[in-house]
Design an enzyme around this catalytic site. Structure first.
Site, PDB file in Angstrom:
ATOM      1  N   ASP A   3      88.752  45.060  53.958  1.00 43.45           N
ATOM      2  CA  ASP A   3      89.206  46.340  53.878  1.00 43.45           C
ATOM      3  C   ASP A   3      89.860  46.762  55.373  1.00 43.45           C
ATOM      4  O   ASP A   3      89.691  45.923  56.185  1.00 43.45           O
ATOM      5  CB  ASP A   3      88.118  47.306  53.770  1.00 43.45           C
ATOM      6  CG  ASP A   3      88.531  48.980  53.606  1.00 43.45           C
ATOM      7  OD1 ASP A   3      89.673  48.876  52.918  1.00 43.45           O
ATOM      8  OD2 ASP A   3      87.745  49.693  54.070  1.00 43.45           O
ATOM      9  N   ASP A 217      83.548  48.335  55.911  1.00 42.32           N
ATOM     10  CA  ASP A 217      82.602  49.125  56.784  1.00 42.32           C
ATOM     11  C   ASP A 217      81.608  50.133  55.526  1.00 42.32           C
ATOM     12  O   ASP A 217      80.907  50.793  56.152  1.00 42.32           O
ATOM     13  CB  ASP A 217      83.512  50.055  57.587  1.00 42.32           C
ATOM     14  CG  ASP A 217      84.225  50.967  56.743  1.00 42.32           C
ATOM     15  OD1 ASP A 217      84.756  50.791  55.759  1.00 42.32           O
ATOM     16  OD2 ASP A 217      84.370  52.071  57.393  1.00 42.32           O
ATOM     17  N   ILE A 219      82.929  52.344  53.279  1.00 43.91           N
ATOM     18  CA  ILE A 219      83.431  53.632  52.787  1.00 43.91           C
ATOM     19  C   ILE A 219      84.116  53.493  51.536  1.00 43.91           C
ATOM     20  O   ILE A 219      84.933  52.571  51.541  1.00 43.91           O
ATOM     21  CB  ILE A 219      84.220  54.344  53.750  1.00 43.91           C
ATOM     22  CG1 ILE A 219      83.481  54.634  55.029  1.00 43.91           C
ATOM     23  CG2 ILE A 219      84.618  55.776  53.176  1.00 43.91           C
ATOM     24  CD1 ILE A 219      82.348  55.615  54.866  1.00 43.91           C
ATOM     25  N   ASN A 220      83.652  54.081  50.442  1.00 45.18           N
ATOM     26  CA  ASN A 220      84.062  53.749  49.044  1.00 45.18           C
ATOM     27  C   ASN A 220      84.238  52.417  48.453  1.00 45.18           C
ATOM     28  O   ASN A 220      84.573  51.997  47.428  1.00 45.18           O
ATOM     29  CB  ASN A 220      85.681  54.211  49.247  1.00 45.18           C
ATOM     30  CG  ASN A 220      85.866  55.750  49.354  1.00 45.18           C
ATOM     31  OD1 ASN A 220      84.773  56.433  48.890  1.00 45.18           O
ATOM     32  ND2 ASN A 220      86.752  56.057  49.805  1.00 45.18           N
ATOM     33  N   ASP A 221      83.480  51.251  49.266  1.00 49.93           N
ATOM     34  CA  ASP A 221      83.463  49.904  48.702  1.00 49.93           C
ATOM     35  C   ASP A 221      82.172  49.322  48.188  1.00 49.93           C
ATOM     36  O   ASP A 221      82.000  48.174  48.175  1.00 49.93           O
ATOM     37  CB  ASP A 221      83.923  49.010  49.939  1.00 49.93           C
ATOM     38  CG  ASP A 221      85.682  49.449  50.394  1.00 49.93           C
ATOM     39  OD1 ASP A 221      86.346  49.737  49.343  1.00 49.93           O
ATOM     40  OD2 ASP A 221      85.983  49.122  51.389  1.00 49.93           O
ATOM     41  N   ALA A 222      81.452  50.317  48.053  1.00 50.08           N
ATOM     42  CA  ALA A 222      79.970  49.596  47.569  1.00 50.08           C
ATOM     43  C   ALA A 222      80.034  48.904  46.348  1.00 50.08           C
ATOM     44  O   ALA A 222      79.647  47.767  46.088  1.00 50.08           O
ATOM     45  CB  ALA A 222      79.237  50.754  47.166  1.00 50.08           C
ATOM     46  N   PRO A 223      80.924  49.318  44.981  1.00 53.11           N
ATOM     47  CA  PRO A 223      81.188  48.557  44.078  1.00 53.11           C
ATOM     48  C   PRO A 223      81.680  47.095  44.306  1.00 53.11           C
ATOM     49  O   PRO A 223      81.365  46.129  43.780  1.00 53.11           O
ATOM     50  CB  PRO A 223      82.213  49.149  43.223  1.00 53.11           C
ATOM     51  CG  PRO A 223      82.043  50.581  43.566  1.00 53.11           C
ATOM     52  CD  PRO A 223      81.858  50.632  45.149  1.00 53.11           C
TER      53      PRO A 223
END
Length: 348
Positions: A3, A217, A219-223
């Protein structure tokens, strides 16, 4: 896969410029801070910090709605206000802002931002502010400094034969600039992606037979972290997030270079596992027949309980000692890699 915001950058964004179409810049900041006050994204925190530093009164909002990777909207002073990506903000309202005005707005905010940061070592994200009945009325530039170890980490990953891919929800120009600075090839740069599109990119590579590690980091990338073969999350300021829970590895030091250390340690650990398994198999192939008495007829030798216990203890000592050698792996590996990396740089 990496990211951009908070991964290749430090994750400490700050407002570097504000421009508007027919409004006071402080008004743009004020309503933007009101909408962002209940969100946890670093960009939102940057806007709120700026408003608080100027001692602005932040209005109360109603009907908060956030779309991860796109923007946030809420009712401010009786009117719907949206802040986020340009296309997303434009689609929230029937009233559309002219393309020429939008281009002038972006050029103005980027020019101001460059003057403020006075450095090419910054990544700049532009978020747009729209209001019901007016369309887009302003833009806010958020600048974040690139990590000092970003370029060297990317170079070392590539030197190890690992392809690096940049995934970002930011606009193409900003992502391309960061990619060029850290040394990621143009064909491996993906911009303006939603969280769902990031996950799709990972799935496509996996379907092609690639093993994928995702670094973020969180943010918004858990999936994406959960979907990747290996999810690596940088823990920012000791905070635990849904993304850090989804990741396989959490880098507590919040340093991008620790990605290399984690991969090296994982490889070294698996090497020790294979060594210990090989020893166990070889030991048992030899010791079990002897314990069963295979040497008794010809050599009149049979294991006594004391001999058996001693051999078992020696086997355990070997396995434990071999595993403990891992504590010396980091320093030796780092010295060797630094020498190899410097030698490769001289050859180039």
């Amino acid at each position: 896969m990496l990211d951009k915001t908070g991964t290749l950058t430090e994750g400490k964004p700050a407002v570097s410029a504000i421009t508007s179409l027919g409004h006071e810049e402080l008004e743009i900041l004020q309503i933007a801070a009101a909408v962002e006050k209940t969100t946890s994204h670093p960009i939102a925190h940057a806007i709120i910090r700026k408003a608080e530093s100027l001692i602005l009164s932040i209005p109360v909002t109603h009907g908060q709605l956030a779309e991860p990777g796109s923007g946030t909207m809420a009712e401010v002073n009786g009117l719907l206000v949206a802040i986020g990506k340009l296309k997303w903000v434009q689609e929230r309202f029937q009233q559309k802002t002219d393309l020429s005005d939008l281009m002038a707005l972006e050029q103005s905010v980027m020019h101001k931002s460059l003057q403020d940061s006075q450095s090419s070592n910054h990544s700049t994200t532009v978020v747009y502010v729209g209001r019901e009945g007016e369309g887009v009325i302003g833009a806010i530039a958020i600048s974040d400094k690139l990590r000092e170890d970003a370029e060297s980490t990317i170079s070392r990953l590539q030197h190890k034969g690992i392809e690096t891919v940049l995934l970002s929800g930011d606009r193409e120009e900003a992502v391309a600039t960061v990619a060029k600075t850290v040394g990621i090839k143009d064909k491996f740069v993906n911009a303006s992606l939603t969280p769902q599109q990031k996950s799709a990119a990972i799935s496509d590579l996996q379907a092609s037979g690639h093993r994928v590690a995702m670094v973020s980091d969180g943010i918004n990338d858990a999936p994406s972290l959960a979907l990747a073969d290996l999810g690596i999350a940088l823990q920012v300021e000791g905070q635990e997030t849904t993304a850090s829970n989804a990741a396989s590895i959490i880098l507590l030091g919040n340093k991008l270079s620790q990605v290399l250390e984690a991969l090296d340690l994982a490889q070294a650990t698996m090497a020790k596992v294979h060594q210990n398994l090989s020893w166990a198999v070889a030991y048992n192939v030899v010791a079990i027949p002897i314990a069963a008495g295979v040497l008794l007829p010809n050599f009149d030798f049979a294991m006594t309980p004391s001999i058996s216990g001693g051999l078992m203890a020696m086997s355990s000592i070997f396995v434990v000692s071999n595993s403990l050698l891992l504590q010396f792996h980091g320093s030796q590996k780092k010295r060797k890699e630094n020498l190899t990396y410097k030698h490769a740089q001289k050859e180039q």
